[in-house]
Write a protein that holds these residues in place. Structure first.
Motif, PDB file in Angstrom:
ATOM      1  N   GLU A  84      19.174 -38.194   3.378  1.00  0.00           N
ATOM      2  CA  GLU A  84      18.546 -37.222   3.816  1.00  0.00           C
ATOM      3  C   GLU A  84      17.161 -36.796   2.803  1.00  0.00           C
ATOM      4  N   LYS A  85      18.085 -37.027   1.329  1.00  0.00           N
ATOM      5  CA  LYS A  85      16.565 -36.496   0.510  1.00  0.00           C
ATOM      6  C   LYS A  85      15.917 -37.480   0.267  1.00  0.00           C
ATOM      7  N   ARG A  86      15.928 -39.046   0.821  1.00  0.00           N
ATOM      8  CA  ARG A  86      15.648 -39.859   0.364  1.00  0.00           C
ATOM      9  C   ARG A  86      14.460 -40.386   1.589  1.00  0.00           C
ATOM     10  N   ARG A  87      14.479 -39.678   2.490  1.00  0.00           N
ATOM     11  CA  ARG A  87      14.295 -39.514   3.724  1.00  0.00           C
ATOM     12  C   ARG A  87      12.926 -38.008   3.780  1.00  0.00           C
ATOM     13  N   VAL A  88      13.380 -37.171   2.931  1.00  0.00           N
ATOM     14  CA  VAL A  88      12.488 -36.270   2.496  1.00  0.00           C
ATOM     15  C   VAL A  88      11.377 -36.204   2.028  1.00  0.00           C
ATOM     16  N   ARG A  89      11.585 -36.910   0.600  1.00  0.00           N
ATOM     17  CA  ARG A  89      10.593 -37.142  -0.375  1.00  0.00           C
ATOM     18  C   ARG A  89       9.596 -38.243   0.058  1.00  0.00           C
ATOM     19  N   GLN A  90      10.035 -39.468   1.115  1.00  0.00           N
ATOM     20  CA  GLN A  90       9.679 -39.864   1.520  1.00  0.00           C
ATOM     21  C   GLN A  90       8.488 -39.630   2.189  1.00  0.00           C
ATOM     22  N   GLU A  91       8.707 -38.040   3.242  1.00  0.00           N
ATOM     23  CA  GLU A  91       7.897 -37.867   4.404  1.00  0.00           C
ATOM     24  C   GLU A  91       6.582 -36.882   2.863  1.00  0.00           C
ATOM     25  N   GLU A  92       7.336 -36.520   2.334  1.00  0.00           N
ATOM     26  CA  GLU A  92       6.258 -35.771   1.324  1.00  0.00           C
ATOM     27  C   GLU A  92       5.462 -36.592   0.563  1.00  0.00           C
ATOM     28  N   ARG A  93       6.101 -37.788  -0.020  1.00  0.00           N
ATOM     29  CA  ARG A  93       4.430 -38.766  -0.148  1.00  0.00           C
ATOM     30  C   ARG A  93       3.836 -38.996   0.084  1.00  0.00           C
ATOM     31  N   ARG A  94       4.192 -39.174   2.002  1.00  0.00           N
ATOM     32  CA  ARG A  94       3.203 -39.632   3.070  1.00  0.00           C
ATOM     33  C   ARG A  94       2.455 -38.348   3.592  1.00  0.00           C
ATOM     34  N   ALA A  95       2.882 -37.293   3.570  1.00  0.00           N
ATOM     35  CA  ALA A  95       2.450 -36.435   3.662  1.00  0.00           C
ATOM     36  C   ALA A  95       0.366 -36.142   2.389  1.00  0.00           C
ATOM     37  N   GLU A  96       1.381 -36.402   0.716  1.00  0.00           N
ATOM     38  CA  GLU A  96       0.580 -36.006  -0.074  1.00  0.00           C
ATOM     39  C   GLU A  96      -0.562 -36.978  -0.066  1.00  0.00           C
ATOM     40  N   MET A  97      -0.638 -38.320   0.307  1.00  0.00           N
ATOM     41  CA  MET A  97      -1.412 -39.268   0.274  1.00  0.00           C
ATOM     42  C   MET A  97      -2.564 -39.449   1.954  1.00  0.00           C
ATOM     43  N   LYS A  98      -1.522 -39.077   2.610  1.00  0.00           N
ATOM     44  CA  LYS A  98      -2.703 -38.731   3.867  1.00  0.00           C
ATOM     45  C   LYS A  98      -3.597 -37.427   3.337  1.00  0.00           C
ATOM     46  N   SER A  99      -3.542 -35.963   2.590  1.00  0.00           N
ATOM     47  CA  SER A  99      -4.252 -35.539   2.405  1.00  0.00           C
ATOM     48  C   SER A  99      -5.071 -35.917   1.360  1.00  0.00           C
ATOM     49  N   ARG A 100      -4.408 -36.954   0.607  1.00  0.00           N
ATOM     50  CA  ARG A 100      -5.879 -37.847  -0.928  1.00  0.00           C
ATOM     51  C   ARG A 100      -6.731 -38.131   0.377  1.00  0.00           C
ATOM     52  N   HIS A 101      -6.468 -38.744   0.811  1.00  0.00           N
ATOM     53  CA  HIS A 101      -6.860 -40.254   1.907  1.00  0.00           C
ATOM     54  C   HIS A 101      -8.236 -39.031   2.019  1.00  0.00           C
ATOM     55  N   ASP A 102      -7.728 -38.108   3.014  1.00  0.00           N
ATOM     56  CA  ASP A 102      -8.988 -37.238   4.539  1.00  0.00           C
ATOM     57  C   ASP A 102      -9.247 -36.569   2.983  1.00  0.00           C
ATOM     58  N   GLU A 103      -9.386 -35.810   2.294  1.00  0.00           N
ATOM     59  CA  GLU A 103     -10.374 -35.814   1.295  1.00  0.00           C
ATOM     60  C   GLU A 103     -10.795 -36.665   0.696  1.00  0.00           C
ATOM     61  N   ILE A 104     -10.594 -37.552   0.223  1.00  0.00           N
ATOM     62  CA  ILE A 104     -11.877 -38.573   0.247  1.00  0.00           C
ATOM     63  C   ILE A 104     -12.801 -39.305   1.184  1.00  0.00           C
ATOM     64  N   ARG A 105     -12.100 -38.707   2.402  1.00  0.00           N
ATOM     65  CA  ARG A 105     -13.073 -38.901   3.462  1.00  0.00           C
ATOM     66  C   ARG A 105     -14.097 -38.332   3.355  1.00  0.00           C
ATOM     67  N   ARG A 106     -13.547 -36.607   3.480  1.00  0.00           N
ATOM     68  CA  ARG A 106     -14.916 -36.087   3.643  1.00  0.00           C
ATOM     69  C   ARG A 106     -15.873 -35.680   2.062  1.00  0.00           C
ATOM     70  N   LYS A 107     -15.098 -35.961   1.318  1.00  0.00           N
ATOM     71  CA  LYS A 107     -16.112 -36.136   0.235  1.00  0.00           C
ATOM     72  C   LYS A 107     -17.039 -37.399   0.178  1.00  0.00           C
ATOM     73  N   TYR A 108     -16.649 -38.236   1.034  1.00  0.00           N
ATOM     74  CA  TYR A 108     -17.730 -39.663   1.529  1.00  0.00           C
ATOM     75  C   TYR A 108     -18.286 -39.561   2.547  1.00  0.00           C
ATOM     76  N   GLY A 109     -18.451 -38.535   3.525  1.00  0.00           N
ATOM     77  CA  GLY A 109     -18.308 -38.484   5.159  1.00  0.00           C
ATOM     78  C   GLY A 109     -18.299 -39.341   5.641  1.00  0.00           C
ATOM     79  N   THR A 110     -17.021 -39.796   6.002  1.00  0.00           N
ATOM     80  CA  THR A 110     -16.592 -40.716   6.404  1.00  0.00           C
ATOM     81  C   THR A 110     -15.853 -40.656   7.068  1.00  0.00           C
ATOM     82  N   VAL A 111     -15.569 -39.420   7.468  1.00  0.00           N
ATOM     83  CA  VAL A 111     -14.338 -38.814   8.567  1.00  0.00           C
ATOM     84  C   VAL A 111     -15.214 -38.180   9.849  1.00  0.00           C
TER      85      VAL A 111
END
Length: 140
Positions: free
Chosen positions: A113-140
């Motif tokens: 369960e701990k591994r699953r929660v950590r994996q979901e947190e990493r996924r959410a973090e990576m998604k927010s980074r990608h969204d931020e990069i897309r916003r920065k370069y206007g590809t959203v």
């Protein structure tokens, strides 16, 4: 011939593995191979020696019984432990067995369960980074 060692020492008699020494009578005789134990009329168990002079048949039988019993008990305990582990493993896999999962199973489930929660947190973090990069370069 074993009879030639009668009235000598036990060690001399037992040099020949087919000989039996009777300590009470001081006789050396052929071991009765057709019988497992020498008959009482030949020599009493507490006086009979075969192989080594310091162990009589009575002590040998008791010792072998204790060792054999201990081995049987140990095998029984091992079988019970293995069956118990197997049935507990079946419980954790969802089989209908009437046993509670043990601490190891519970610990493994918590870690999964701990591994699953950590994996979901990493996924959410990576998604927010990608969204931020897309916003920065206007590809959203």
């Amino acid at each position: 011939d074993c009879r030639q060692y009668t009235n000598r020492t036990c060690e001399e008699c037992l040099r020949n593995v087919s000989c039996l020494w009777c300590a009470s009578s001081g006789r050396c005789m052929e071991y009765p191979v057709r019988r497992i134990l020498p008959p009482a009329d030949l020599c009493e168990l507490q006086s009979a020696r075969w192989g080594v002079c310091w162990v009589n048949f009575e002590a040998l039988i008791i010792a072998m019984s204790v060792v054999g019993g201990t081995i049987l008990i140990m095998l029984g305990v091992c079988c019970c432990c293995c069956c118990k582990k197997k049935s507990k493993k079946q419980v954790s896999e969802g089989f209908p067995v009437f046993l509670e999962p043990d601490k190891d199973d519970e610990r493994a489930a918590r870690e999964r369960e701990k591994r699953r929660v950590r994996q979901e947190e990493r996924r959410a973090e990576m998604k927010s980074r990608h969204d931020e990069i897309r916003r920065k370069y206007g590809t959203v």
